[in-house]
Design a protein around this motif. Structure first.
Motif, mmCIF file in Angstrom:
data_model
loop_
_atom_site.group_PDB
_atom_site.id
_atom_site.type_symbol
_atom_site.label_atom_id
_atom_site.label_comp_id
_atom_site.label_asym_id
_atom_site.label_seq_id
_atom_site.Cartn_x
_atom_site.Cartn_y
_atom_site.Cartn_z
ATOM 1 N N LEU A 1 0.861 -1.186 0.000
ATOM 2 C CA LEU A 1 0.000 0.000 0.000
ATOM 3 C C LEU A 1 0.896 1.234 0.000
ATOM 4 N N TYR A 2 0.554 2.211 -0.831
ATOM 5 C CA TYR A 2 1.358 3.425 -0.965
ATOM 6 C C TYR A 2 0.548 4.649 -0.551
ATOM 7 N N GLN A 3 1.231 5.605 0.033
ATOM 8 C CA GLN A 3 0.590 6.832 0.500
ATOM 9 C C GLN A 3 0.184 7.749 -0.647
ATOM 10 N N PRO B 1 8.929 -3.141 7.083
ATOM 11 C CA PRO B 1 7.858 -2.762 6.167
ATOM 12 C C PRO B 1 8.113 -1.514 5.339
ATOM 13 N N PHE B 2 8.968 -0.591 5.811
ATOM 14 C CA PHE B 2 9.224 0.629 5.048
ATOM 15 C C PHE B 2 10.562 0.518 4.356
ATOM 16 N N GLN B 3 10.579 0.954 3.095
ATOM 17 C CA GLN B 3 11.819 0.861 2.330
ATOM 18 C C GLN B 3 12.243 2.243 1.869
ATOM 19 N N GLY C 1 5.784 7.460 -2.494
ATOM 20 C CA GLY C 1 5.649 7.896 -1.110
ATOM 21 C C GLY C 1 5.847 6.736 -0.146
ATOM 22 N N ARG C 2 5.505 6.993 1.100
ATOM 23 C CA ARG C 2 5.630 5.983 2.150
ATOM 24 C C ARG C 2 4.806 4.758 1.785
ATOM 25 N N SER C 3 5.273 3.569 2.164
ATOM 26 C CA SER C 3 4.540 2.357 1.821
ATOM 27 C C SER C 3 4.699 1.298 2.905
ATOM 28 N N ILE C 4 3.760 0.361 2.897
ATOM 29 C CA ILE C 4 3.831 -0.798 3.776
ATOM 30 C C ILE C 4 3.436 -2.031 2.972
ATOM 31 N N LEU D 1 -5.643 -0.806 9.820
ATOM 32 C CA LEU D 1 -4.324 -0.355 9.366
ATOM 33 C C LEU D 1 -3.718 0.706 10.270
ATOM 34 N N GLY D 2 -4.500 1.260 11.174
ATOM 35 C CA GLY D 2 -3.959 2.202 12.144
ATOM 36 C C GLY D 2 -2.931 1.549 13.052
ATOM 37 N N PHE D 3 -3.024 0.224 13.193
ATOM 38 C CA PHE D 3 -2.069 -0.516 14.020
ATOM 39 C C PHE D 3 -0.826 -0.922 13.233
ATOM 40 N N HIS D 4 -0.788 -0.656 11.948
ATOM 41 C CA HIS D 4 0.359 -1.018 11.106
ATOM 42 C C HIS D 4 1.035 0.270 10.658
ATOM 43 N N ASP D 5 1.905 0.793 11.503
ATOM 44 C CA ASP D 5 2.643 2.025 11.221
ATOM 45 C C ASP D 5 1.717 3.183 10.882
ATOM 46 N N ASP D 6 0.554 3.213 11.568
ATOM 47 C CA ASP D 6 -0.429 4.289 11.406
ATOM 48 C C ASP D 6 -0.743 4.560 9.937
ATOM 49 N N PHE D 7 -1.125 3.515 9.221
ATOM 50 C CA PHE D 7 -1.442 3.665 7.805
ATOM 51 C C PHE D 7 -2.938 3.787 7.563
ATOM 52 N N ASN D 8 -3.702 4.113 8.603
ATOM 53 C CA ASN D 8 -5.143 4.305 8.457
ATOM 54 C C ASN D 8 -5.435 5.511 7.569
ATOM 55 N N ASP D 9 -6.338 5.328 6.611
ATOM 56 C CA ASP D 9 -6.777 6.403 5.708
ATOM 57 C C ASP D 9 -5.612 7.088 4.982
ATOM 58 N N ARG D 10 -4.640 6.299 4.528
ATOM 59 C CA ARG D 10 -3.484 6.859 3.816
ATOM 60 C C ARG D 10 -3.235 6.210 2.456
ATOM 61 N N THR D 11 -4.019 5.208 2.071
ATOM 62 C CA THR D 11 -3.744 4.457 0.843
ATOM 63 C C THR D 11 -4.257 5.182 -0.395
#
Length: 119
Positions: free
Chosen positions: A68-70, A117-119, A76-79, A91-101
């Motif tokens: 998933l990409y920001q 998870p981040f590269q 951008g940032r991804s997980i 996804l808020g529990f996964h590097d605060d990726f809630n509402d960012r995809t």
């Protein structure tokens, strides 16, 4: 070539062709796989439709792996989310990726214990 060899060769080609970067995911607006959702799949980068951009809270990867990409265009940032990473329900529990995809693409390789998870 006998029929066994033809069948074996056909199956091998089919298996090889499906081992690429194909992915499939459902993106949900709310935690716990609730709210409206969209179904995305591909073998490369796919932008999230405008009416669902930055609104994903939970996902179903159907047993596979997605990144998933920001930002759009897989930037951008991804997980990466795959079986065993947890946070599929929120996804808020996964590097605060809630509402960012904003875009989705294939994972970048094999999972390992040292995976970051981040590269």
């Amino acid at each position: 070539m006998n029929s066994f060899n033809v069948l074996f060769t056909s199956l091998a080609i089919l298996l090889f062709a499906t081992q690429g970067n194909a992915w499939h995911v459902w993106l949900y607006r709310d935690s716990g796989h609730r709210g409206g959702h969209i179904d995305l799949s591909g073998d490369g980068c796919v932008n999230v439709p405008d009416d669902f951009n930055d609104q994903t809270t939970s996902i179903n990867t159907h047993g596979g792996c997605v990144r998933l990409y920001q930002h759009g265009g897989c930037s951008g940032r991804s997980i990466e989310v795959y079986p065993g990473t947890g946070a599929h329900d929120n996804l808020g529990f996964h590097d605060d990726f809630n509402d960012r995809t904003s875009s989705v693409g294939p994972c970048r390789g094999k999972r390992s214990v040292d995976y970051k998870p981040f590269q």
